[in-house]
Design a protein around this motif. Sequence first.
Motif, short mmCIF file in Angstrom:
data_model
loop_
_atom_site.label_atom_id
_atom_site.label_comp_id
_atom_site.label_asym_id
_atom_site.label_seq_id
_atom_site.Cartn_x
_atom_site.Cartn_y
_atom_site.Cartn_z
N CYS A 216 15.18 4.59 3.47
CA CYS A 216 14.97 5.63 2.72
C CYS A 216 15.40 5.62 1.23
CB CYS A 216 15.69 6.97 3.23
SG CYS A 216 15.16 8.61 2.55
N PHE A 217 14.54 6.00 0.35
CA PHE A 217 14.91 6.13 -1.17
C PHE A 217 14.63 7.63 -1.55
CE2 PHE A 217 10.54 4.91 -1.08
CZ PHE A 217 9.75 5.68 -2.11
N ILE B 139 0.94 -1.22 -0.05
CA ILE B 139 0.19 0.05 0.11
C ILE B 139 0.88 1.34 0.14
CG2 ILE B 139 -0.23 -0.02 2.37
CD1 ILE B 139 -3.17 0.89 2.06
N TYR B 140 0.33 2.25 -0.71
CA TYR B 140 1.23 3.50 -0.70
C TYR B 140 0.67 4.20 0.65
CZ TYR B 140 1.93 2.43 -5.27
OH TYR B 140 2.48 1.68 -6.67
N VAL B 141 1.65 4.95 1.19
CA VAL B 141 1.23 5.71 2.57
C VAL B 141 1.66 7.08 2.32
CG1 VAL B 141 1.36 3.71 4.20
CG2 VAL B 141 3.45 5.04 3.92
N TYR B 142 0.95 8.31 2.90
CA TYR B 142 1.30 9.68 2.68
C TYR B 142 1.11 10.40 3.94
CZ TYR B 142 1.13 8.66 -2.31
OH TYR B 142 1.24 8.28 -3.48
N LEU B 143 1.53 11.23 4.09
CA LEU B 143 1.82 12.26 5.52
C LEU B 143 1.58 13.57 4.78
CD1 LEU B 143 1.58 12.59 8.47
CD2 LEU B 143 3.90 13.22 8.35
N TYR B 144 0.28 14.16 5.05
CA TYR B 144 0.24 15.67 4.68
C TYR B 144 0.18 16.54 5.93
CZ TYR B 144 -1.47 13.28 0.67
OH TYR B 144 -1.89 12.59 -0.74
N GLU B 145 0.70 17.62 5.47
CA GLU B 145 0.57 18.72 6.61
C GLU B 145 -0.28 19.75 6.12
OE1 GLU B 145 1.93 20.30 10.23
OE2 GLU B 145 3.06 18.80 9.38
N ALA B 146 -1.66 19.64 7.00
CA ALA B 146 -2.71 20.87 6.56
C ALA B 146 -2.20 21.99 7.46
CB ALA B 146 -3.85 20.14 7.41
N LEU C 35 7.57 8.49 9.29
CA LEU C 35 7.07 9.46 8.39
C LEU C 35 6.97 10.89 9.11
CD1 LEU C 35 4.20 7.64 6.74
CD2 LEU C 35 6.46 8.03 5.81
N LEU C 36 6.75 10.80 10.39
CA LEU C 36 6.69 11.99 11.04
C LEU C 36 8.05 12.78 11.36
CD1 LEU C 36 4.10 10.89 13.90
CD2 LEU C 36 3.75 12.53 12.11
N LYS C 37 8.99 11.92 11.28
CA LYS C 37 10.53 12.66 11.59
C LYS C 37 11.07 13.39 10.51
CE LYS C 37 11.61 9.85 15.47
NZ LYS C 37 12.53 8.54 16.05
N LYS C 38 10.70 12.59 9.38
CA LYS C 38 11.69 13.14 8.25
C LYS C 38 10.94 13.39 7.01
CE LYS C 38 15.41 10.20 9.88
NZ LYS C 38 16.07 9.24 9.76
N GLU C 39 11.23 14.22 6.21
CA GLU C 39 10.79 14.35 4.97
C GLU C 39 11.37 13.56 3.93
OE1 GLU C 39 10.39 18.43 3.05
OE2 GLU C 39 9.94 19.23 5.21
#
Length: 151
Positions: A150-151, A79-86, A130-134
Amino acid sequence: MFKYTVCFVKKNNEILMLNREKAPIMGVWNGVGGKIEKGETPDIGALREVLEETGIELKTFFSKGTVTWETPEGELDGIYVYLYEADEHLIYETPKKTREGILEWKSIDWILHPHNLGIAEMVAQYLPVLLKKEGNYTFTYKNGQTYNSCF
């Protein structure tokens, strides 16, 4: 290419979570997301799913990756996972009932608490990265543990 996305929308120290009413993972808190439609890239499908399920229009992700695992048949799935900053000024009242379940802002500490049994199985293992690094990450789930690179 995998078929599904899961997206976490972060605002300050909270993440918008969905308690699902349907299988899979009925009754469990997770990000929003769903199936990538024909002709969509995972990035476009993720943005569309966030808009459809929450009404929130986002532009770009903060961090993303894939979570992969081996099926009982020995095939690779994921599955693809994403973190967005609102935007910190976003006003989005919760709890909110939707066709998928109940949306609610949850503190990151609550989501990642070691005694929290109500969160989707792998989330507590990959969300901290995901929260620690872009960046872009690959998470491999094997024998109950998630390994990342990381890639």
